[in-house]
Scaffold this motif. Sequence first.
Motif, PDB file in Angstrom:
ATOM      1  N   PRO A 114       0.819  -1.208   0.000  1.00  0.00           N
ATOM      2  CA  PRO A 114       0.000   0.000   0.000  1.00  0.00           C
ATOM      3  C   PRO A 114       0.853   1.259   0.000  1.00  0.00           C
ATOM      4  CG  PRO A 114       0.088  -0.963   2.196  1.00  0.00           C
ATOM      5  CD  PRO A 114       0.756  -1.948   1.272  1.00  0.00           C
ATOM      6  N   GLU A 115       0.217   2.375  -0.350  1.00  0.00           N
ATOM      7  CA  GLU A 115       0.946   3.627  -0.422  1.00  0.00           C
ATOM      8  C   GLU A 115       1.467   4.034   0.949  1.00  0.00           C
ATOM      9  OE1 GLU A 115      -1.363   6.747  -2.077  1.00  0.00           O
ATOM     10  OE2 GLU A 115      -1.242   5.989  -4.134  1.00  0.00           O
ATOM     11  N   THR A 116       2.614   4.681   0.931  1.00  0.00           N
ATOM     12  CA  THR A 116       3.080   5.393   2.111  1.00  0.00           C
ATOM     13  C   THR A 116       2.572   6.830   1.994  1.00  0.00           C
ATOM     14  OG1 THR A 116       5.118   6.171   1.098  1.00  0.00           O
ATOM     15  CG2 THR A 116       5.151   3.981   2.082  1.00  0.00           C
ATOM     16  N   GLY A 117       2.833   7.647   2.997  1.00  0.00           N
ATOM     17  CA  GLY A 117       2.356   9.018   2.963  1.00  0.00           C
ATOM     18  C   GLY A 117       3.287   9.937   2.198  1.00  0.00           C
ATOM     19  N   SER A 118       2.966  11.228   2.231  1.00  0.00           N
ATOM     20  CA  SER A 118       3.793  12.296   1.702  1.00  0.00           C
ATOM     21  C   SER A 118       3.810  12.321   0.173  1.00  0.00           C
ATOM     22  CB  SER A 118       5.212  12.215   2.276  1.00  0.00           C
ATOM     23  OG  SER A 118       5.915  13.412   2.042  1.00  0.00           O
ATOM     24  N   VAL A 119       4.948  12.658  -0.419  1.00  0.00           N
ATOM     25  CA  VAL A 119       5.036  12.941  -1.856  1.00  0.00           C
ATOM     26  C   VAL A 119       5.024  11.644  -2.662  1.00  0.00           C
ATOM     27  CG1 VAL A 119       6.416  14.038  -3.648  1.00  0.00           C
ATOM     28  CG2 VAL A 119       6.331  15.047  -1.352  1.00  0.00           C
ATOM     29  N   GLN A 120       4.086  11.530  -3.580  1.00  0.00           N
ATOM     30  CA  GLN A 120       3.916  10.293  -4.334  1.00  0.00           C
ATOM     31  C   GLN A 120       4.695  10.316  -5.648  1.00  0.00           C
ATOM     32  OE1 GLN A 120       2.197   7.555  -2.922  1.00  0.00           O
ATOM     33  NE2 GLN A 120       2.541   8.987  -1.223  1.00  0.00           N
ATOM     34  N   TRP A 121       6.019  10.376  -5.536  1.00  0.00           N
ATOM     35  CA  TRP A 121       6.883  10.316  -6.715  1.00  0.00           C
ATOM     36  C   TRP A 121       6.738   8.959  -7.399  1.00  0.00           C
ATOM     37  CZ3 TRP A 121       8.849  14.828  -7.951  1.00  0.00           C
ATOM     38  CH2 TRP A 121       9.388  15.705  -7.001  1.00  0.00           C
ATOM     39  N   GLU A 122       6.794   8.970  -8.720  1.00  0.00           N
ATOM     40  CA  GLU A 122       6.964   7.739  -9.492  1.00  0.00           C
ATOM     41  C   GLU A 122       8.448   7.596  -9.826  1.00  0.00           C
ATOM     42  OE1 GLU A 122       4.729   5.399 -10.006  1.00  0.00           O
ATOM     43  OE2 GLU A 122       3.228   6.521  -8.871  1.00  0.00           O
ATOM     44  N   PHE A 123       8.876   8.151 -10.972  1.00  0.00           N
ATOM     45  CA  PHE A 123      10.312   8.109 -11.314  1.00  0.00           C
ATOM     46  C   PHE A 123      10.858   9.485 -11.674  1.00  0.00           C
ATOM     47  CE2 PHE A 123       7.910   7.104 -15.224  1.00  0.00           C
ATOM     48  CZ  PHE A 123       8.317   8.166 -16.031  1.00  0.00           C
ATOM     49  N   GLU A 124      10.050  10.528 -11.512  1.00  0.00           N
ATOM     50  CA  GLU A 124      10.367  11.831 -12.085  1.00  0.00           C
ATOM     51  C   GLU A 124      11.335  12.674 -11.258  1.00  0.00           C
ATOM     52  OE1 GLU A 124       6.265  12.385 -10.032  1.00  0.00           O
ATOM     53  OE2 GLU A 124       7.475  10.768 -10.841  1.00  0.00           O
TER      54      GLU A 124
END
Length: 416
Positions: A114-124
């Motif tokens: 599952p997702e963690t919090g904060s900034v949802q970077w992919e690869f950018e």
Amino acid sequence: MVAERPRDSRHEEIDAILDERDGSVTETRDDADKYTVVGAAHRRTFANWLTPVEEHFVCHRNDIPSIDEEAWTVSLTGQVEGSVSVADLEESYPTVAVAHTMECAGNGRGQHRPETGSVQWEFEAAATALWTGTPVRSILREHGIESPDGRWLTAIGGDPSDGDDIFARSIPLSKALEDCLLAYEMNGDPLPREHGYPVRLIVPGWYGVNSVKWVEELVIMDEMVTEGALDRPGKHASWQQESYRIHPEGVEPDAQATIDEVDTWAQLEGDVSYPYTFDANVMSLIGAPDGESPVPFDRDGITVRGVAWAGDDAVDYVDVSTDGGETWDEAELFGPDYDGAWRLFRYDWDVEPGTHVLFSRATDELGRRQPVSISDPDAWNEVLENDEYPWNEGGYAANAYEPNGVEVTILEGDDE
């Protein structure tokens, strides 16, 4: 842990950056609504060696400070005493340029499930720029610091916090004397405000959090920064001892005064409990084809291009798969080859019409290869042996290759 309170001013900063860069970057989702974060808008950014400032990611938590360059100084404290102005840096010390691949330690956080919090970077959140400034060793040696002797350098940013925590990060003094610099130019132009103007610490090959922006103080210490270690009010150790540590869910890592192993991957292999994010893990990305639109069939084939990096270590080779990981072929490394900066790779693809999933995976000079995927949260100790990267509560230092694959459609010869 550091409080994550929403910050209204971040939207003003992001809007200004997006307007100035005109589609080269895009805003990244921030669950805490706290950080100013934009990343490369297009995969093709990762088909080139030098990243234009317009495409370079931006990430900071606090507001950009009010700056008077003529009055700005960097204080030298702890086991050294003195200060240097921006004019001193530009005029009184040697000038060097360093190529550095900067990657946010949270790059890939958005790939955790599952997702963690904060900034949802992919690869950018990765980029390579040329940083110009003064070697840290030149400044410290002039002030009597000749050898590391197991000590640490703590850099403190001048960005104002809306709480009582100070942005302070410690790196081994040996690294600071080896190749770090106080930068005042980026790609040949004055350092932009959002990248730390008027002066920023650059730590080549290490995660971006170590390259403190808006540097106002350098402290020579026997240990890493811990709570109460600095001669100033506020909370000192949040960004060293709590945030940017790799650990399972629900764990609060103990503060450590010093560690012998700073290689992030070696720490993961068991040398340090709940690793610190220092040098970047081995990583690669395909930049072209970018998957944004179908590609016309070419009987002569298509060249797959991308970038690969490995922190303090060299990239040994890169493999490319054009069939979703079923088979792999070695790509060619080419172009500039500098310590701490990514390498370009290319692979000539004898392409057929249809839809294909492309992966790249890099291996560093120590034989460490990108794992396949990110593990489940309840797995921890055994995941590296299973070719997985450990899911961790902060979502730090992820380098699995499957989440970064690209789906490419090759048209038939007569398709439009």
